[in-house]
Scaffold this active site. Structure first.
Site, PDB file in Angstrom:
ATOM      1  N   THR A  17       0.821  -1.214   0.000  1.00  0.00           N
ATOM      2  CA  THR A  17       0.000   0.000   0.000  1.00  0.00           C
ATOM      3  C   THR A  17       0.850   1.257   0.000  1.00  0.00           C
ATOM      4  O   THR A  17       0.644   2.173  -0.805  1.00  0.00           O
ATOM      5  CB  THR A  17      -0.924   0.009   1.232  1.00  0.00           C
ATOM      6  OG1 THR A  17      -1.751  -1.164   1.192  1.00  0.00           O
ATOM      7  CG2 THR A  17      -1.811   1.241   1.237  1.00  0.00           C
ATOM      8  N   ALA A  47      12.359  -4.239  -4.362  1.00  0.00           N
ATOM      9  CA  ALA A  47      12.354  -5.590  -3.795  1.00  0.00           C
ATOM     10  C   ALA A  47      10.953  -5.942  -3.309  1.00  0.00           C
ATOM     11  O   ALA A  47      10.323  -5.173  -2.571  1.00  0.00           O
ATOM     12  CB  ALA A  47      13.343  -5.688  -2.637  1.00  0.00           C
ATOM     13  N   VAL A 137       5.826   7.554  12.646  1.00  0.00           N
ATOM     14  CA  VAL A 137       4.863   8.021  13.649  1.00  0.00           C
ATOM     15  C   VAL A 137       3.944   9.068  13.023  1.00  0.00           C
ATOM     16  O   VAL A 137       4.418  10.047  12.449  1.00  0.00           O
ATOM     17  CB  VAL A 137       5.571   8.638  14.875  1.00  0.00           C
ATOM     18  CG1 VAL A 137       4.543   9.124  15.903  1.00  0.00           C
ATOM     19  CG2 VAL A 137       6.520   7.644  15.521  1.00  0.00           C
ATOM     20  N   GLY A 139       1.965   9.243  10.420  1.00  0.00           N
ATOM     21  CA  GLY A 139       1.777   9.414   8.979  1.00  0.00           C
ATOM     22  C   GLY A 139       2.372  10.694   8.430  1.00  0.00           C
ATOM     23  O   GLY A 139       3.567  10.964   8.566  1.00  0.00           O
ATOM     24  N   GLU A 195      -7.745  -3.638  11.033  1.00  0.00           N
ATOM     25  CA  GLU A 195      -7.287  -4.847  10.356  1.00  0.00           C
ATOM     26  C   GLU A 195      -8.169  -6.031  10.754  1.00  0.00           C
ATOM     27  O   GLU A 195      -8.910  -5.979  11.740  1.00  0.00           O
ATOM     28  CB  GLU A 195      -5.842  -5.149  10.749  1.00  0.00           C
ATOM     29  CG  GLU A 195      -4.852  -4.046  10.424  1.00  0.00           C
ATOM     30  CD  GLU A 195      -4.542  -3.952   8.950  1.00  0.00           C
ATOM     31  OE1 GLU A 195      -4.865  -4.910   8.207  1.00  0.00           O
ATOM     32  OE2 GLU A 195      -3.988  -2.921   8.523  1.00  0.00           O
ATOM     33  N   ASP A 206       0.872  -0.870  18.834  1.00  0.00           N
ATOM     34  CA  ASP A 206       1.231   0.123  17.821  1.00  0.00           C
ATOM     35  C   ASP A 206       1.548   1.467  18.471  1.00  0.00           C
ATOM     36  O   ASP A 206       2.576   2.096  18.182  1.00  0.00           O
ATOM     37  CB  ASP A 206       0.080   0.265  16.817  1.00  0.00           C
ATOM     38  CG  ASP A 206       0.319   1.354  15.800  1.00  0.00           C
ATOM     39  OD1 ASP A 206       1.051   1.111  14.822  1.00  0.00           O
ATOM     40  OD2 ASP A 206      -0.224   2.469  15.975  1.00  0.00           O
ATOM     41  N   LYS A 210       5.240   3.782  18.868  1.00  0.00           N
ATOM     42  CA  LYS A 210       5.345   5.198  18.513  1.00  0.00           C
ATOM     43  C   LYS A 210       5.719   6.041  19.727  1.00  0.00           C
ATOM     44  O   LYS A 210       6.482   7.011  19.612  1.00  0.00           O
ATOM     45  CB  LYS A 210       4.020   5.672  17.910  1.00  0.00           C
ATOM     46  CG  LYS A 210       3.690   4.978  16.586  1.00  0.00           C
ATOM     47  CD  LYS A 210       2.275   5.263  16.139  1.00  0.00           C
ATOM     48  CE  LYS A 210       1.952   4.547  14.840  1.00  0.00           C
ATOM     49  NZ  LYS A 210       0.535   4.709  14.434  1.00  0.00           N
ATOM     50  N   GLY A 312      -2.532   5.423   6.443  1.00  0.00           N
ATOM     51  CA  GLY A 312      -2.999   5.352   5.059  1.00  0.00           C
ATOM     52  C   GLY A 312      -1.833   5.451   4.104  1.00  0.00           C
ATOM     53  O   GLY A 312      -0.791   6.046   4.414  1.00  0.00           O
TER      54      GLY A 312
END
Length: 437
Positions: A17, A47, A137, A139, A195, A206, A210, A312
């Protein structure tokens, strides 16, 4: 647009993504990026795990794809390595190889940075290379560079943040609709915010990663995810949200990093992640949906707020590209980014010494002397009660108690003693309260 200078050559590790969006932005903004840097950017290899996977007609030569990430990293014609694969290994091996070889690295890998950022920073110092990780951290929010550079002349005392969009969406939905956790999680999953396995988000892993990165930068001390006290938000109920509303508060999953004295008076760092009630007047209280925000307090600058989309593909790719531009400019100028600043070596303060407030909901027997007995337990542990609210009768009798600030260990011991009282049928919930007196 031709600059006349040779291209800065990029190796991209991962094309999911975020990686796909990086490729698209490099293509769509090629002329502007060339003008900003002074030389074009050129992808010389990508890769991936599987060569045959459909990638939506990316504007890139299919011949650039390879499954040999380490071989790509070792190539002499690579200047900057971009890593958006995630995880600890093999990403750590790839990036240390790149950095020791003098190649700049741009990564969004919060898990690796939080678990073993020291290895990457040491490799960068050894190879004289740049290590950038703005995208790890919050986005696209420009947050790490201000902590790393803009506030270096100041003394940061506290960082409080909403750094996980999934949990913020869930708690915002519960606050707006009165839904329970399960319903709100189901909605978040349907809308693509959560998710299929939301454990990393809802259990705070998560956010803890951060928080470790933020604390390391803010307090010039190496902090790992293992140093962060972590408590998830799966136990937050609709009743907790309703109780918070009655107090003029809302509930958020917060990361909190503070600089202060420990029990012996030594300067130290406290880093924690947990759900907490905050007043609706607090700047973070109005952060809804899947947005992120971080509230920084510094001695000279005062209070600063950073807000935006924290996740995102496109927002994260934006942060990656910002770092790529910085790394490319440095290579052309023959300079380096500021190196790691971890001179303070401050010890980590255990959660028991963190001063916080508690909101405790008790189901109690409806008989004379209950309040006095409960208050006695708080007094025995030197915890001052700020407010008491009683509701219901008979089997539905409830006490809701909010404390003043006290060491977390005292508060936890108080709750354990309350559990042992025969007049306490159950402890319905325990939540910390932040952002108030």
């Amino acid at each position: 647009m031709s600059s006349g200078k040779p291209a800065v050559r990029l190796a991209l590790l991962g094309c999911g993504t975020v990686g796909s969006e990086v490729v698209r932005l490099l293509h769509d903004q090629a002329d502007d990026l060339t003008a900003r840097i002074g030389a074009p950017l050129e992808i010389v290899g990508i890769a991936v795990r599987r060569l045959g996977r459909e990638r939506g007609n990316l504007p890139v030569d299919p011949a650039l794809f390879t499954t040999d990430a380490l071989g790509l990293v070792k190539r002499d014609d690579v200047d900057v390595v971009i890593e958006v694969v995630g995880g600890i290994e093999p990403a750590r091996s790839w990036l240390t190889e790149a950095l020791r070889g003098g190649k700049s690295v741009v990564t969004a890998n919060k898990a690796l940075l939080a678990e073993d950022g020291a290895t990457l920073h040491d490799a960068a110092a050894e190879g004289g290379a740049d290590l950038y990780y703005e995208a790890s951290v919050a986005g696209a929010i420009p947050l790490l560079r201000p902590l790393r550079e803009s506030l270096h002349g100041d003394r940061v005392t506290r960082v409080t943040g909403i750094v996980n969009g999934t949990t913020n969406f869930i708690l915002s939905s519960m606050d707006a609709t009165g839904a329970g956790f399960g319903e709100a999680l189901e909605e978040a999953t349907e809308l693509g915010y959560a998710e299929a396995d939301p454990t990393a988000d809802v259990e705070g892993f998560d956010a803890a990663a951060k928080a470790a990165i933020l604390a390391s930068l803010a307090f010039h001390t190496r902090v790992t995810a293992a140093d962060v006290f972590r408590e998830g938000m799966t136990g937050v109920t609709a009743a907790d949200v309703a109780s918070a509303k009655e107090m003029g508060c809302t509930i958020k999953l917060l990361c909190l990093a503070e600089r202060g004295a420990d029990s012996s008076g030594q300067e130290s760092v406290s880093v924690r992640v947990h759900p907490a009630m905050i007043p609706r007047s607090h700047p973070l209280a109005s952060v809804g949906d899947a947005f992120n925000a971080v509230f920084v307090e510094a001695e000279a600058a005062g209070q600063l707020m950073f807000y935006g989309r924290g996740a995102g593909g496109t927002p994260t790719a934006s942060a990656v590209l910002g770092d790529v531009v910085a790394a490319a400019r440095n290579r052309l100028a023959g300079t380096r980014a500021p190196s790691e600043s971890a001179y303070a070596h401050l010890p980590i303060r255990p959660i028991g010494e963190a001063v916080t407030r508690y909101h405790v909901s008790l189901e109690v027997a409806d008989r004379q002397g209950v309040l006095a007995t409960v208050a006695g337990v708080f007094a025995r542990h030197e915890v001052s009660i700020a407010t008491v609210r009683q509701s219901g009768r008979d089997e539905d009798a409830m006490l809701v108690i909010v404390t003043h600030g006290a060491p977390d260990a005292n508060l936890a011991a108080t709750v354990e003693d309350l559990r042992a009282l025969d007049i306490v049928r159950s402890i319905a919930s325990v939540l910390r309260v932040e952002g108030g007196a």
